[in-house]
Scaffold this active site. Structure first.
Site, PDB file in Angstrom:
ATOM      1  N   GLU A 168      12.907   8.232   7.248  1.00 14.48           N
ATOM      2  CA  GLU A 168      12.022   8.183   8.405  1.00 14.48           C
ATOM      3  C   GLU A 168      12.737   7.834   9.706  1.00 14.48           C
ATOM      4  OE1 GLU A 168       9.041   4.999   8.253  1.00 14.48           O
ATOM      5  OE2 GLU A 168       9.819   4.449   6.291  1.00 14.48           O
ATOM      6  N   ASP A 216       1.040   7.610   9.995  1.00 16.88           N
ATOM      7  CA  ASP A 216       1.881   7.328   8.830  1.00 16.88           C
ATOM      8  C   ASP A 216       0.955   7.040   7.649  1.00 16.88           C
ATOM      9  OD1 ASP A 216       3.779   6.483   6.998  1.00 16.88           O
ATOM     10  OD2 ASP A 216       4.904   5.286   8.453  1.00 16.88           O
ATOM     11  N   ASP A 234       4.884   8.821   0.833  1.00 15.42           N
ATOM     12  CA  ASP A 234       4.865   8.144   2.133  1.00 15.42           C
ATOM     13  C   ASP A 234       5.328   9.167   3.163  1.00 15.42           C
ATOM     14  OD1 ASP A 234       5.246   6.434   4.297  1.00 15.42           O
ATOM     15  OD2 ASP A 234       6.749   5.185   3.312  1.00 15.42           O
ATOM     16  N   HIS A 252      13.588   3.868   3.055  1.00 16.34           N
ATOM     17  CA  HIS A 252      13.583   2.892   1.959  1.00 16.34           C
ATOM     18  C   HIS A 252      13.413   3.593   0.626  1.00 16.34           C
ATOM     19  CE1 HIS A 252       9.178   3.528   2.150  1.00 16.34           C
ATOM     20  NE2 HIS A 252       9.423   3.658   3.437  1.00 16.34           N
ATOM     21  N   HIS A 286       8.830  -0.808  -0.520  1.00 13.51           N
ATOM     22  CA  HIS A 286      10.191  -0.980  -0.002  1.00 13.51           C
ATOM     23  C   HIS A 286      11.029  -1.667  -1.069  1.00 13.51           C
ATOM     24  CE1 HIS A 286       9.587  -0.192   4.473  1.00 13.51           C
ATOM     25  NE2 HIS A 286       8.431   0.062   3.914  1.00 13.51           N
ATOM     26  N   GLU A 288       8.580  11.541   8.847  1.00 14.93           N
ATOM     27  CA  GLU A 288       8.916  10.955   7.541  1.00 14.93           C
ATOM     28  C   GLU A 288       8.502  11.850   6.381  1.00 14.93           C
ATOM     29  OE1 GLU A 288       6.887   7.250   6.597  1.00 14.93           O
ATOM     30  OE2 GLU A 288       8.402   6.740   5.096  1.00 14.93           O
TER      31      GLU A 288
HETATM   32 MN    MN Z   1       5.570   5.690   6.214  1.00 20.78          MN
HETATM   33 MN    MN Z   2       8.149   4.638   4.850  1.00 19.66          MN
END
Ligand code: MN
Ligand code: MN
Length: 300
Positions: free
Chosen positions: A192, A85, A96, A159, A167, A285
């Site tokens: 995600e 990630d 992200d 998020h 977030h 994600e």
């Molecule tokens: Mn992530």
């Molecule tokens: Mn994330």
């Protein structure tokens, strides 16, 4: 969203995507986790972007929030279900993105689980547009996972993203949670899905070497500006950072120092999130910019 913001989201997304690909190519049975983490983070820096959070390398029943410590000797093993990630940002605008894969020889269920999280992500991406409710997106993820004989993880979510805020206000559920909040045009969100063959819940375990400065905590501005450690920590602007990033400054004291700052309430320490029944977990994600009729994926 202003044009310059959009351009920064796109640039950061592209760099995060490439960094993730580099990590996926390097990670293999016998390779050290820390070497993969460094390759990913070095690439982001070489591209003149910033690291939005330490690379999370979470394996098997660990769903998230582990990054190698400064002295981490751990290597990928055959049959490891690896989640990488990665986050990059440009002027605070974050990309992200995460992917799952197996190092060495896959075990039963692993490939199916990975495909499941990928399909759930694709399903959500296809549906997302201004006006859709969070409940609807969650339902899509939940149903796709269930249709393949797995469950989504209910207490992990996507998020919304804002400048220097990983977030921000909105949580995008991985199950139909009844939240009828509508997604607005022009926002950035990370979707995600996590799929598991376990219970579908994660629980907090030991510290995962990731920390975050608690800006709004009273008394946090009392440190002298000359404290080089706090100066570096503040330079992350409230985004998560890794213990190992401070090793050059602090040496072996770094871990004890981080724990002390956590106990004083100056830092938050992230604990690794482990599946409650020790089920294996796969994650996929992407970050997207929502528009009227759909979304633009920035992390491809
Ligand atoms: Mn992530
Ligand atoms: Mn994330």
């Amino acid at each position: 969203m202003e044009k310059s913001e959009r351009e920064n989201y796109r640039g950061a997304g592209k760099i995060a995507a490439k960094a993730l690909r580099i990590g996926c190519e390097e990670a293999d049975e016998g390779v050290k986790l820390i070497d993969v983490a460094r390759s990913i983070e070095n690439y982001i820096k070489e591209m003149d972007a910033n690291i939005a959070f330490p690379v999370n390398i979470s394996i098997n029943e660990i769903a998230a929030h582990y990054t190698p410590g400064y002295n981490d000797e751990r290597k990928f093993k055959s049959g490891d279900l690896v989640k990488l990630d990665v986050g990059a940002h440009i002027e605070g605008y974050i990309g992200d993105t995460a992917r799952s894969f197996v190092t060495g020889v896959p075990k039963e269920n692993e490939i199916e689980l990975i495909n499941c999280s990928q399909r759930a992500l694709n399903g959500a991406l296809k549906a997302i547009r201004a006006g859709i409710t969070l409940n609807e997106i969650g339902g899509i993820v939940e149903n796709i996972c269930r249709a393949q004989g797995f469950v989504s993880v209910r207490n992990l979510s996507g998020h919304s993203l804002e400048k220097f805020n990983l977030h921000s206000g909105i949580s995008v559920p991985n199950f139909a949670n009844g939240d009828l909040t509508k997604i607005r045009e022009g926002i950035a969100i990370a979707i995600e899905p996590f799929a598991t063959d376990g219970k579908g819940m994660v629980t907090e375990k030991e510290y995962g070497n990731i920390y975050r400065y608690r800006y709004r905590q009273r008394g946090n501005n009392e440190h002298s500006q000359e404290d080089p450690l706090m100066e570096i920590i503040r330079s992350y602007r409230g985004l998560p950072f890794a213990e190992r990033w401070l090793y050059d400054l602090e040496g072996k004291r770094v871990r004890a120092k981080m724990r002390r700052l956590v106990s004083k309430g100056i830092l938050t320490g992230y604990r690794v999130l482990v599946e409650k029944k020790n089920g294996y977990v796969a994650q996929s994600e992407h970050t997207v910019l929502v528009n009227k009729h759909g979304c633009e994926v920035t992390t491809r």
